[in-house]
Design an enzyme around this catalytic site. Structure first.
Site, PDB file in Angstrom:
ATOM      1  N   TYR A 105       0.831  -1.202   0.000  1.00  0.00           N
ATOM      2  CA  TYR A 105       0.000   0.000   0.000  1.00  0.00           C
ATOM      3  C   TYR A 105       0.866   1.252   0.000  1.00  0.00           C
ATOM      4  O   TYR A 105       1.377   1.694   1.030  1.00  0.00           O
ATOM      5  CB  TYR A 105      -0.918   0.024   1.222  1.00  0.00           C
ATOM      6  CG  TYR A 105      -1.852  -1.164   1.347  1.00  0.00           C
ATOM      7  CD1 TYR A 105      -2.249  -1.907   0.246  1.00  0.00           C
ATOM      8  CD2 TYR A 105      -2.345  -1.545   2.593  1.00  0.00           C
ATOM      9  CE1 TYR A 105      -3.104  -2.993   0.367  1.00  0.00           C
ATOM     10  CE2 TYR A 105      -3.206  -2.635   2.730  1.00  0.00           C
ATOM     11  CZ  TYR A 105      -3.568  -3.343   1.613  1.00  0.00           C
ATOM     12  OH  TYR A 105      -4.411  -4.423   1.747  1.00  0.00           O
ATOM     13  N   HIS A 147       0.004 -12.258   1.118  1.00  0.00           N
ATOM     14  CA  HIS A 147      -0.781 -11.223   0.441  1.00  0.00           C
ATOM     15  C   HIS A 147      -0.846 -11.445  -1.063  1.00  0.00           C
ATOM     16  O   HIS A 147       0.189 -11.606  -1.729  1.00  0.00           O
ATOM     17  CB  HIS A 147      -0.156  -9.849   0.712  1.00  0.00           C
ATOM     18  CG  HIS A 147      -1.037  -8.694   0.371  1.00  0.00           C
ATOM     19  ND1 HIS A 147      -0.564  -7.415   0.193  1.00  0.00           N
ATOM     20  CD2 HIS A 147      -2.384  -8.614   0.168  1.00  0.00           C
ATOM     21  CE1 HIS A 147      -1.572  -6.601  -0.085  1.00  0.00           C
ATOM     22  NE2 HIS A 147      -2.683  -7.318  -0.118  1.00  0.00           N
TER      23      HIS A 147
END
Length: 329
Positions: free
Chosen positions: A56, A139
């Site tokens: 992110y 992830h």
């Protein structure tokens, strides 16, 4: 705010969690002051579960969340981050990152090996300035699933056994692959992105039954499906799963909104409440990028939802008949 334990671990999360994607400049840039105000508002609203990732904003989200949490008692919050992408410094040469609105100061390198996982955790702790992480997820491993399952997961289990983290699992949008991970490992929790929402019930096929059988918790992310369910009536250009929504989806949301309106409920209120009706769902994580969004989401999350809404949505053919539509004790 109510909390729930993750699987067989000792880790708990608040039912409403803070999603750190927008803090990395998802879709649009975000300055440090706005990010800090957003996080302060989340804390003041009672949110105590914060989720982030190196992905992110190539580290921006982790850094900003760390700046808030370093000033809070460590026992008072739950923090999760993710592994699978290492951040390698580079000269941005005026370029912007391909995924977030930040300068391209790093490039991402996929790595689910044991060494990659250990390095990723060390790098994350350094960026956040904290001494431990509570929950660690593999992830976005859809395209690297065998490596994540055979190499990445054992590294996570090793860190859990050492007490470095207290709960482990994976965060993906593919419910079938998450179901396989649940069946083949001793994961505590999975974070499911956008596949158990008012618009998508595919998690009911395999994942939620597998989690119920194995005692694994689910954290539901992207409950607004990238924004389509974030307002009562979607505007032109509304996104669904990071792309433009189709006319069919827009029409479906409007039908959902009509039923919600009959019960005095907004679409965002229903979108946050729906996943939590299922007994394996421990919490929902919502991405927020401003103080106003935090206050709006917290108010919507707290709104009472009449039980008749769910049965009416089922009768209208807008919810899967297998969906859990009655709150537990």
């Amino acid at each position: 705010m109510r909390t729930h334990r993750l699987g067989h671990s000792t880790t708990t999360v608040t039912e409403l969690g803070f999603g750190g994607g927008p803090l990395g400049g998802l879709f649009d840039p975000l300055d440090d002051d706005t990010a800090a105000q957003t996080l302060e508002a989340a804390w003041d609203s009672g949110i105590r579960y914060f989720d982030t990732s190196p992905h992110y904003g190539i580290g921006h989200s982790e850094r900003r969340i760390g700046e808030l949490l370093r000033g809070r008692p460590r026992a008072d919050f739950t923090l999760s981050t993710k592994v699978g992408r290492l951040l390698i410094p580079q000269d941005p040469r005026g370029r912007m990152d391909e995924s977030f609105a930040v300068p391209a100061t790093h490039r991402r390198v996929w790595d689910f090996s044991r060494d990659g996982v250990l390095r990723s955790v060390e790098d994350s702790l350094t960026r956040m300035g904290l001494d431990r992480i509570d929950v660690l997820y593999l992830h976005d491993a859809e395209q690297h699933f065998e490596a994540a399952l055979r190499e990445g997961y054992p590294a996570l289990a090793e860190l859990r056994a050492q007490g470095v983290v207290t709960a482990v699992g994976a965060g993906m949008y593919h419910p079938g692959k998450l179901a396989r991970l649940v069946r083949e490992t001793d994961a505590d929790v999975v974070m499911l992105s956008g596949r158990y929402t008012l618009l998508d019930h595919t998690a009911l096929d395999e994942l939620l039954p597998a989690c119920a059988a194995r005692g694994v918790s689910v954290v539901a992310a992207s409950v607004f499906n990238s924004g389509l369910l974030a307002t009562d009536r979607p505007a032109e250009g509304a996104r669904y799963d990071y792309g433009p929504a189709t006319p069919e989806l827009l029409e479906r949301v409007n039908r959902i909104a009509d039923v919600c309106a009959e019960h005095g409920v907004s679409v965002p209120q229903a979108a946050m409440a729906f996943p939590l009706l299922h007994p394996v769902v421990a919490g929902v994580v919502v991405g927020m990028r401003s103080q106003e969004e935090v206050l709006r989401n917290r108010e919507a999350f707290s709104a009472p939802i009449p039980a008749g809404l769910w049965s009416d949505l089922c009768e209208a053919g807008l919810l899967d008949e297998r969906a859990v539509v009655h709150a537990g004790p």
